[in-house]
Design a protein around this motif. Structure first.
Motif, mmCIF file in Angstrom:
data_model
loop_
_atom_site.group_PDB
_atom_site.id
_atom_site.type_symbol
_atom_site.label_atom_id
_atom_site.label_comp_id
_atom_site.label_asym_id
_atom_site.label_seq_id
_atom_site.Cartn_x
_atom_site.Cartn_y
_atom_site.Cartn_z
ATOM 1 N N ARG A 37 0.838 -1.207 0.000
ATOM 2 C CA ARG A 37 0.000 0.000 0.000
ATOM 3 C C ARG A 37 0.872 1.256 0.000
ATOM 4 O O ARG A 37 0.575 2.233 -0.695
ATOM 5 N N LEU A 38 1.946 1.235 0.771
ATOM 6 C CA LEU A 38 2.853 2.381 0.806
ATOM 7 C C LEU A 38 3.456 2.631 -0.571
ATOM 8 O O LEU A 38 3.560 3.784 -1.025
ATOM 9 N N ALA A 39 3.848 1.560 -1.249
ATOM 10 C CA ALA A 39 4.408 1.685 -2.598
ATOM 11 C C ALA A 39 3.367 2.218 -3.565
ATOM 12 O O ALA A 39 3.648 3.106 -4.378
ATOM 13 N N ARG A 40 2.152 1.691 -3.494
ATOM 14 C CA ARG A 40 1.093 2.121 -4.414
ATOM 15 C C ARG A 40 0.725 3.583 -4.201
ATOM 16 O O ARG A 40 0.616 4.353 -5.165
ATOM 17 N N ASP A 41 0.561 3.994 -2.957
ATOM 18 C CA ASP A 41 0.112 5.355 -2.665
ATOM 19 C C ASP A 41 1.142 6.414 -3.043
ATOM 20 O O ASP A 41 0.787 7.585 -3.254
ATOM 21 N N ASN A 42 2.415 6.023 -3.108
ATOM 22 C CA ASN A 42 3.474 7.002 -3.393
ATOM 23 C C ASN A 42 4.168 6.764 -4.727
ATOM 24 O O ASN A 42 5.165 7.425 -5.026
ATOM 25 N N SER A 43 3.648 5.823 -5.524
ATOM 26 C CA SER A 43 4.247 5.480 -6.816
ATOM 27 C C SER A 43 5.705 5.070 -6.660
ATOM 28 O O SER A 43 6.579 5.475 -7.435
#
Length: 435
Positions: A37-43
């Motif tokens: 989720r952290l990777a997805r939310d911050n690209s």
């Protein structure tokens, strides 16, 4: 692999770190675990997000043991924000059982005073990181304070269904695109006239071509000249700087000049002042503590003489450095030239750059003068010529900036020194913030 950081720690700190390291943020079986989720939310990539999570763990450790308020980088702050959304885990498990205390998130109240406060806290946090973990924080996750409170504060939340996101183009790419579009637009929109459209029909005289045909020929000729002069310039440069293997630079200032030029020398100079206790950084100003000793490096004495021993801000410091270091920097260049690491300025040919930059103007001039006399429009040609000049200059300057007159020996020495110089440069930047 990063080494285990707990050697020499008190038992309480070691136990705290072990609890933080064991606390699992990615729940088994979750379709979208914490790191994903952290990777997805911050690209971000999953790998980078995992590194940020590790730095978040270190930040929470410092929040307990540092003994002062701590401020995270923006990247670590994103992990903190996300963890706060998992309220049960954050408050009931992580804070209560792992940290043994509440860890509140306190945003800035705004204003210059708050800005200075968080700037100082961030610098102290990075200094405590070095103290506890025995290494500097990674610069791609913990950047310098100027980036942390400058570029990293300009993020905005957007909906991709409402906007198209385009990466910012580099100057040369943008100029090339403008150049091509102008040439195409000129060829397609200009009305035909009685003059020939082919260089063959014009008997090899480009100035006899019609307006649209001349602009197309002009664009092609400029592109060819820019490319050819760039290749010739690079070959001439390689011939001029082929000196074999030179001696290695001696001392930190010669190394800084070789690997980073004058800006790196200035950074090392200020860092050495702080390290030697002859100055400190306070509220964004360099504050001299005492005059340099007679054994101090001439660069240090020159800077002190230029500033008069008074506190100076960033802009005044840069001006003082520029004035104080003219002579010493020239001497450093002469030393590196004598060692075969830099080519003397006059031996590196610059005529290809001059040719590439002047060609569009000189080629367009015989067409512009009659057009002006006849009061015919020349807007397309004028803009195309200006864009071609700037494009030529940027292409050639890019080559010059890449090598900075380094000889083959200088390039070899730079490659050998680069890992150490990168680490030392990052250390100096952090030293300026944490002093």
């Amino acid at each position: 692999m990063r080494r285990e950081p707990t050697a020499g720690w008190p038992t309480a700190a070691r136990d705290l770190w072990q609890r933080i390291a064991r606390h699992e943020l990615d729940v088994d079986g979750a379709a979208l675990p914490f790191t994903a989720r952290l990777a997805r939310d911050n690209s971000w990539s999953r790998r980078f997000a995992a590194r940020v999570v590790e730095e978040y763990r270190r930040f929470t450790f410092l929040a307990v043991v540092a003994g002062h308020p701590v401020t995270p980088s923006d990247q670590v702050d994103q992990a903190w924000h996300l963890h706060l959304l998992y309220t049960r885990d954050y408050w009931q498990v992580f804070c209560a059982e792992v940290l043994g205390r509440e860890l509140h998130h306190g945003p800035t109240a705004g204003g210059p005073a708050q800005g200075a406060l968080f700037d100082e806290q961030y610098s102290r946090t990075r200094h405590s990181y070095l103290t506890w973990f025995g290494e500097h924080p990674p610069v791609d996750i913990w950047p310098d304070a100027a980036t942390r409170f400058g570029r990293d504060t300009r993020w905005v939340r957007v909906n991709r269904d409402d906007v198209h996101l385009l990466p910012r183009l580099r100057l040369r790419t943008a100029l090339l695109g403008i150049f091509v579009l102008l040439a195409l637009a000129a060829g397609c929109t200009l009305a035909p006239d009685s003059r020939p459209d082919s260089i063959v029909d014009a008997n090899g005289n480009p100035y006899a071509l019609s307006a649209g045909a001349f602009l197309r020929f002009f664009a092609l000729a400029c592109a060819v000249v820019i490319a050819v002069t760039a290749v010739i310039g690079r070959r001439l440069w390689r011939t001029a700087v082929d000196r074999g293997v030179g001696a290695m630079p001696e001392g930190v200032y010669e190394t800084a000049m070789l690997c980073g030029g004058a800006p790196r020398v200035q950074l090392v100079l200020v860092a050495e002042l702080v390290q030697r206790g002859e100055a400190r950084i306070a509220r964004g100003k360099l504050v001299p503590m005492r005059s340099p000793s007679s054994t101090a490096h001439p660069l240090l004495r020159a800077l002190y003489a230029e500033t008069g021993g008074q506190p100076v801000g960033r802009r005044r410091l840069q001006q003082a450095l520029g004035s104080a270091l003219d002579g010493p920097l020239a001497e450093l260049r002469r030393v590196l030239e004598a060692k075969g690491l830099l080519a003397p300025r006059g031996e590196v040919p610059n005529w290809p750059t001059v040719v590439a930059a002047l060609f569009p103007l000189l080629f367009a001039l015989p067409r512009v003068v009659p057009a002006l006399a006849a009061r015919r429009p020349i807007g397309y040609l004028a803009v195309l010529a200006i864009v071609a000049v700037v494009l030529a200059w940027s292409v050639h300057v890019a080559v010059w900036r890449r090598y900075r007159r380094l000889t083959t020996g200088g390039l070899a020495a730079q490659r050998r020194l680069e890992p150490r110089v990168h680490d030392a440069g990052a250390k100096d930047e952090r030293l300026l913030e944490t002093a």
